[in-house]
Design an enzyme around this catalytic site. Structure first.
Site, PDB file in Angstrom:
ATOM      1  N   TYR A   1     120.584 -49.258  65.835  1.00  0.00           N
ATOM      2  CA  TYR A   1     119.676 -50.178  66.521  1.00  0.00           C
ATOM      3  C   TYR A   1     119.468 -49.640  67.928  1.00  0.00           C
ATOM      4  O   TYR A   1     120.378 -49.081  68.542  1.00  0.00           O
ATOM      5  CB  TYR A   1     120.334 -51.562  66.615  1.00  0.00           C
ATOM      6  CG  TYR A   1     119.430 -52.739  66.318  1.00  0.00           C
ATOM      7  CD1 TYR A   1     119.439 -53.346  65.070  1.00  0.00           C
ATOM      8  CD2 TYR A   1     118.585 -53.258  67.284  1.00  0.00           C
ATOM      9  CE1 TYR A   1     118.637 -54.440  64.794  1.00  0.00           C
ATOM     10  CE2 TYR A   1     117.775 -54.355  67.021  1.00  0.00           C
ATOM     11  CZ  TYR A   1     117.807 -54.934  65.773  1.00  0.00           C
ATOM     12  OH  TYR A   1     117.001 -56.026  65.495  1.00  0.00           O
TER      13      TYR A   1
ATOM     14  N   GLY B   1     120.096 -58.113  69.928  1.00  0.00           N
ATOM     15  CA  GLY B   1     120.494 -59.373  70.551  1.00  0.00           C
ATOM     16  C   GLY B   1     121.937 -59.309  71.017  1.00  0.00           C
ATOM     17  O   GLY B   1     122.803 -58.788  70.312  1.00  0.00           O
ATOM     18  N   VAL B   2     122.191 -59.861  72.197  1.00  0.00           N
ATOM     19  CA  VAL B   2     123.549 -59.804  72.740  1.00  0.00           C
ATOM     20  C   VAL B   2     124.525 -60.587  71.867  1.00  0.00           C
ATOM     21  O   VAL B   2     125.712 -60.262  71.812  1.00  0.00           O
ATOM     22  CB  VAL B   2     123.576 -60.311  74.202  1.00  0.00           C
ATOM     23  CG1 VAL B   2     123.267 -61.800  74.283  1.00  0.00           C
ATOM     24  CG2 VAL B   2     124.906 -59.971  74.872  1.00  0.00           C
ATOM     25  N   ASP B   3     124.036 -61.597  71.148  1.00  0.00           N
ATOM     26  CA  ASP B   3     124.911 -62.347  70.245  1.00  0.00           C
ATOM     27  C   ASP B   3     125.378 -61.458  69.098  1.00  0.00           C
ATOM     28  O   ASP B   3     126.560 -61.458  68.733  1.00  0.00           O
ATOM     29  CB  ASP B   3     124.211 -63.613  69.720  1.00  0.00           C
ATOM     30  CG  ASP B   3     122.839 -63.335  69.114  1.00  0.00           C
ATOM     31  OD1 ASP B   3     122.270 -62.231  69.315  1.00  0.00           O
ATOM     32  OD2 ASP B   3     122.307 -64.251  68.444  1.00  0.00           O
ATOM     33  N   ARG B   4     124.469 -60.665  68.544  1.00  0.00           N
ATOM     34  CA  ARG B   4     124.841 -59.753  67.466  1.00  0.00           C
ATOM     35  C   ARG B   4     125.781 -58.668  67.998  1.00  0.00           C
ATOM     36  O   ARG B   4     126.772 -58.305  67.350  1.00  0.00           O
ATOM     37  CB  ARG B   4     123.593 -59.119  66.848  1.00  0.00           C
ATOM     38  CG  ARG B   4     122.681 -60.118  66.163  1.00  0.00           C
ATOM     39  CD  ARG B   4     121.419 -59.475  65.635  1.00  0.00           C
ATOM     40  NE  ARG B   4     121.674 -58.669  64.453  1.00  0.00           N
ATOM     41  CZ  ARG B   4     120.708 -57.991  63.819  1.00  0.00           C
ATOM     42  NH1 ARG B   4     119.471 -58.010  64.270  1.00  0.00           N
ATOM     43  NH2 ARG B   4     121.009 -57.287  62.738  1.00  0.00           N
TER      44      ARG B   4
END
Length: 200
Positions: free
Chosen positions: A74, A80-83
């Protein structure tokens, strides 16, 4: 003397924080400023509702960065920072094992790590998004729609989990909809990732 650090996860639907051993989570619509515990600094993962950052003291905003020897499938500027933090939490726990991270929230995300390499497993709408995309006039039809969408999402996730040979980590606000016997359920892997990147 270390400063009191509040770890904050601002998501699409919920805002969660942890200070010491105390964890709290509330929906964005129910969030009240006076609920925030006293703190001297804050470390924040934010994927939405960026306006809420202003209510936290001395915030450090976390962005995805290279992590140890994990190779990301990626562009980190788009991940995304959550992922990212969920992957950090999984990789910290299982650095030598393959694992799949299933985050069941406003969106459902699947991330896989094989041989220290991240594989994008995709993003789908969460259960409430699926259910909101169609309304029916009759209560019976609406109930049937809710049942059908929930079954569809659950069946999809169960099949993905059954096909995976490795550790399965499950997190997110709607995780209870999934009952995977071999799955490890975690309250909030974003917060865990924040703890790891901040050395607790």
């Amino acid at each position: 003397m270390s400063k009191t650090n509040l770890l904050v996860d601002i998501g699409n639907s919920n805002i969660s924080w942890k200070i010491g051993d105390c964890y709290s989570s509330v929906s964005i619509k129910d969030f009240q400023i006076n609920a925030i515990p006293q703190h001297q600094i804050s470390t924040i993962a934010c994927v939405a509702h960026h306006e809420l950052i202003q209510y936290f003291v001395n915030p450090t905003i976390i962005k995805p960065n290279p992590y140890k020897d994990l190779v990301f499938d990626y562009n980190l500027a788009q991940l995304g920072v959550d992922r990212f933090l969920g992957l950090v939490a999984g990789y910290d726990k299982y650095p030598e094992r393959d694992f799949m991270l299933v985050d069941i929230g406003t969106f459902v995300t699947i991330d896989i790590v094989r041989n220290k390499r991240h594989i994008d497993g995709g993003i789908t709408p969460g259960i409430y998004q699926l259910q909101a995309c169609k309304t029916f006039i009759g209560k019976d039809s609406q109930r049937s729609w809710r049942l059908g969408t929930e079954n569809m999402l659950r069946d999809y996730l169960e099949k993905r989990c059954e096909a995976f040979d490795g550790k399965i980590l499950i997190t997110g606000g709607s995780q209870k909809m999934l009952n995977i016997k071999q799955g490890e359920y975690h309250q909030n892997l974003v917060i865990t990732g924040l703890e790891i990147t901040n050395g607790k």
